[in-house]
Design a protein around this motif. Structure first.
Motif, PDB file in Angstrom:
ATOM      1  N   LEU A 305       5.662   3.541  -9.193  1.00  0.00           N
ATOM      2  CA  LEU A 305       4.414   3.311  -8.591  1.00  0.00           C
ATOM      3  C   LEU A 305       3.323   3.073  -9.911  1.00  0.00           C
ATOM      4  O   LEU A 305       2.404   2.398  -9.788  1.00  0.00           O
ATOM      5  N   ARG A 421       6.098   3.429   4.740  1.00  0.00           N
ATOM      6  CA  ARG A 421       5.099   2.246   4.558  1.00  0.00           C
ATOM      7  C   ARG A 421       3.851   2.771   4.536  1.00  0.00           C
ATOM      8  O   ARG A 421       3.113   2.248   3.644  1.00  0.00           O
ATOM      9  N   ARG A 422       3.501   3.918   5.250  1.00  0.00           N
ATOM     10  CA  ARG A 422       1.945   4.321   4.897  1.00  0.00           C
ATOM     11  C   ARG A 422       1.940   4.924   3.624  1.00  0.00           C
ATOM     12  O   ARG A 422       0.645   4.815   3.215  1.00  0.00           O
ATOM     13  N   LEU A 424       3.419   4.574   0.768  1.00  0.00           N
ATOM     14  CA  LEU A 424       3.446   3.557  -0.438  1.00  0.00           C
ATOM     15  C   LEU A 424       2.462   2.760  -0.545  1.00  0.00           C
ATOM     16  O   LEU A 424       2.164   2.103  -1.639  1.00  0.00           O
ATOM     17  N   ARG A 425       1.959   2.118   0.540  1.00  0.00           N
ATOM     18  CA  ARG A 425       0.994   1.059   0.670  1.00  0.00           C
ATOM     19  C   ARG A 425      -0.268   1.355  -0.267  1.00  0.00           C
ATOM     20  O   ARG A 425      -0.817   2.248   0.395  1.00  0.00           O
ATOM     21  N   GLY A 426      -0.678   0.784  -1.337  1.00  0.00           N
ATOM     22  CA  GLY A 426      -1.905   1.158  -2.018  1.00  0.00           C
ATOM     23  C   GLY A 426      -1.699   2.014  -2.896  1.00  0.00           C
ATOM     24  O   GLY A 426      -2.747   2.704  -3.139  1.00  0.00           O
ATOM     25  N   SER A 428      -0.044   2.534  -5.426  1.00  0.00           N
ATOM     26  CA  SER A 428       0.351   2.400  -6.944  1.00  0.00           C
ATOM     27  C   SER A 428      -0.794   2.426  -8.035  1.00  0.00           C
ATOM     28  O   SER A 428      -0.493   2.666  -9.054  1.00  0.00           O
ATOM     29  N   ARG A 433      -1.997   9.796  -4.428  1.00  0.00           N
ATOM     30  CA  ARG A 433      -1.149   9.192  -3.564  1.00  0.00           C
ATOM     31  C   ARG A 433       0.247   8.683  -3.888  1.00  0.00           C
ATOM     32  O   ARG A 433       0.992   9.006  -3.237  1.00  0.00           O
ATOM     33  N   SER A 467      -2.000  10.360   4.845  1.00  0.00           N
ATOM     34  CA  SER A 467      -2.643   9.426   6.000  1.00  0.00           C
ATOM     35  C   SER A 467      -4.247   9.415   5.953  1.00  0.00           C
ATOM     36  O   SER A 467      -4.651   8.398   5.719  1.00  0.00           O
ATOM     37  N   ALA A 470      -4.860   7.401   2.591  1.00  0.00           N
ATOM     38  CA  ALA A 470      -4.921   5.917   3.057  1.00  0.00           C
ATOM     39  C   ALA A 470      -5.813   5.513   3.818  1.00  0.00           C
ATOM     40  O   ALA A 470      -6.409   4.423   3.689  1.00  0.00           O
TER      41      ALA A 470
END
Length: 500
Positions: A305, A421-422, A424-426, A428, A433, A467, A470
């Protein structure tokens, strides 16, 4: 038990704010009643049971304390965030259902007070019947899986174990998930929460060093007995299991590792390095192979990430190839033996447990033997003659398949897919996160090598924090200066806020 699970699910998935508040209130009333009823005959409550006046006085003090905490949380939600994180490691052993369960009593108090602070204003509000924020697929699978687990205990012989899982862990942690997910996680709250966990980890490590030096454990008779006959000495500090202690240290170390990868101030880097050195020493004293593996996977996720998956995949693949060549080409030099008996001894009997779990899953492929029934069915097949560690296969997917069949296994796989999916998305570009995603990956691997997935509040906490962050990510494209100002002025906003 099923009703409590349904109420917890409704507190997360309800269509209206008032509906969720009523469901949370129902779970908040029903769960303690069931819990107290389960442990009423245990030695821990003998004094209260034999002295009703003392029991009433203790209950009154508890109600007043919880009311005071609820008032504090309503005025200062940041205190709830920090205290919830601080209470995660502390467990109290209580006899229930013929076995000993390590209950997170301090966390229960924090959850109860936070739930009261959340639901009372919403039940009293005139417009509380407005539609609530829509739950995502992750919430539906997570809470639906809890209800499914409770329902699948009907046809099995593991009623006591299933009751323990649902009432002692799943329902309270579902309420914790609601409360933490709804909070506004400002930089200041994240800093305080993370700082508390680091301080606790250092304190636990100091106690572990003392145990290692004096060769005296404060808790866990099983480990105390094994230390007397083995060549090595395992430490569990104030935890009841070296593996759970190692898991906690590994997760805190991943948070500190994210500081090393993203922080630019020399002071922060030096403090993180110093803390990591101490915690690494503490992790060594646990001799927890599962915790070492979890830490390694978490570091790989963090690196991916921070930089890129391709950049990290190449050295990881080379390391795996080299390790495989050394292990399989020169097993005698490493004193390795790959027959089943040797592997079973090396893993403290876990290979045998895993094989037994797979056999149980094959016998009832579709629906399994019933929630919480692994111990009963494993012993019934005479696979665990004289063994005690049979409450699970020490590999969560195998335990799920044996107890809940393909139906439960499908829900488990869907939960992992949606969770990653929730998280890891965004993630990096965000160190917090990224640390949460890496920590969750480490936890999942640890549960494949040990046990305790949804019965661990850390899993629910990571999902809730991930969550919340995100959901706020698209709206938080502010400059660092704006974030710093918000953190400094956070106490002004908290004074007029209610726990979201």
């Amino acid at each position: 038990m099923i009703l409590a699970a349904v109420l917890a699910a409704a507190a997360v998935l309800g269509r209206t704010v008032r509906g969720r508040a009523w469901a949370m209130l129902g779970a908040l009333i029903l769960t303690p009643v069931l819990l107290v009823g389960e442990i009423w005959n245990s030695p821990q409550v003998e004094t209260i049971r034999d002295r009703p006046v003392l029991g009433l006085a203790a209950a009154g003090i508890g109600v007043v304390a919880m009311g005071g905490l609820a008032w504090l949380f309503a005025r200062r939600p940041g205190f709830f965030a920090v205290l919830a994180l601080a209470a995660l490691p502390f467990r109290v052993p209580v006899e229930a259902g013929g076995s000993t369960a390590n209950l997170l009593v301090p966390l229960y108090v924090v959850i109860g007070a936070g739930a009261l602070a959340w639901l009372i204003p919403r039940l009293a509000a005139r417009h509380a019947g407005t539609p609530a924020e829509r739950a995502g697929w992750l919430e539906w699978v997570l809470l639906g899986g809890i209800v499914l687990y409770a329902a699948q205990s009907i046809y099995g012989d593991g009623h006591a174990k299933a009751f323990e899982q649902v009432i002692f862990f799943y329902v309270p942690f579902a309420l914790l998930f609601v409360l933490l997910r709804g909070l506004e996680w400002t930089p200041r709250r994240l800093l305080w929460g993370g700082g508390v966990l680091v301080v606790l980890a250092l304190i636990f490590t100091g106690i572990g060093f003392w145990e290692f030096q004096t060769r005296h454990l404060l808790l866990n008779p099983k480990v105390i007995a094994s230390n007397q006959v083995e060549e090595y000495f395992r430490v569990n500090s104030l935890f009841f299991d070296p593996n759970i202690y190692g898991r906690f240290l590994a997760l805190v170390m991943l948070g500190l590792a994210s500081v090393l990868l993203w922080a630019k101030r020399p002071r922060n880097l030096l403090l993180a390095i110093a803390a990591l050195v101490v915690l690494w020493g503490g992790l060594l004293t646990t001799l927890s192979q599962s915790s070492f593996a979890a830490l390694l996977l978490g570091l790989v996720v963090l690196a991916a990430l921070r930089w890129s998956v391709k950049l990290v995949a190449i050295p990881v693949a080379l390391a795996v190839v080299v390790a495989a060549i050394v292990i399989f080409a020169f097993p005698s030099a490493l004193r390795l033996d790959f027959d089943s008996d040797s592997l079973n001894d090396a893993t403290s009997g876990r290979v045998e447990l895993m094989e037994g779990g797979v056999d149980l899953a094959r016998e009832k492929l579709l629906t399994g033997w019933g929630a919480g029934s692994f111990n009963t069915e494993y012993r019934r097949a005479e696979r665990a003659s004289g063994r005690e560690a049979t409450s699970a296969s020490h590999t969560i997917p195998i335990t799920v398949a044996a107890e809940q069949g393909i139906v439960g296994l499908a829900v488990y796989i869907a939960l992992l897919v949606l969770a990653f999916r929730r998280l890891l998305r965004g993630a990096s570009g965000n160190p917090v996160r990224a640390a949460i995603a890496a920590g969750f990956a480490a936890l999942v691997l640890h549960t494949w090598l040990y046990a305790a997935f949804l019965e661990d509040p850390v899993v629910w906490t990571l999902l809730a924090l991930g969550s919340a962050l995100a959901a706020s990510a698209p709206r938080s494209r502010r400059r660092p200066a704006d974030d710093a100002t918000a953190a400094l002025n956070g106490h002004r906003k908290e004074s007029a806020a209610v726990v979201p």
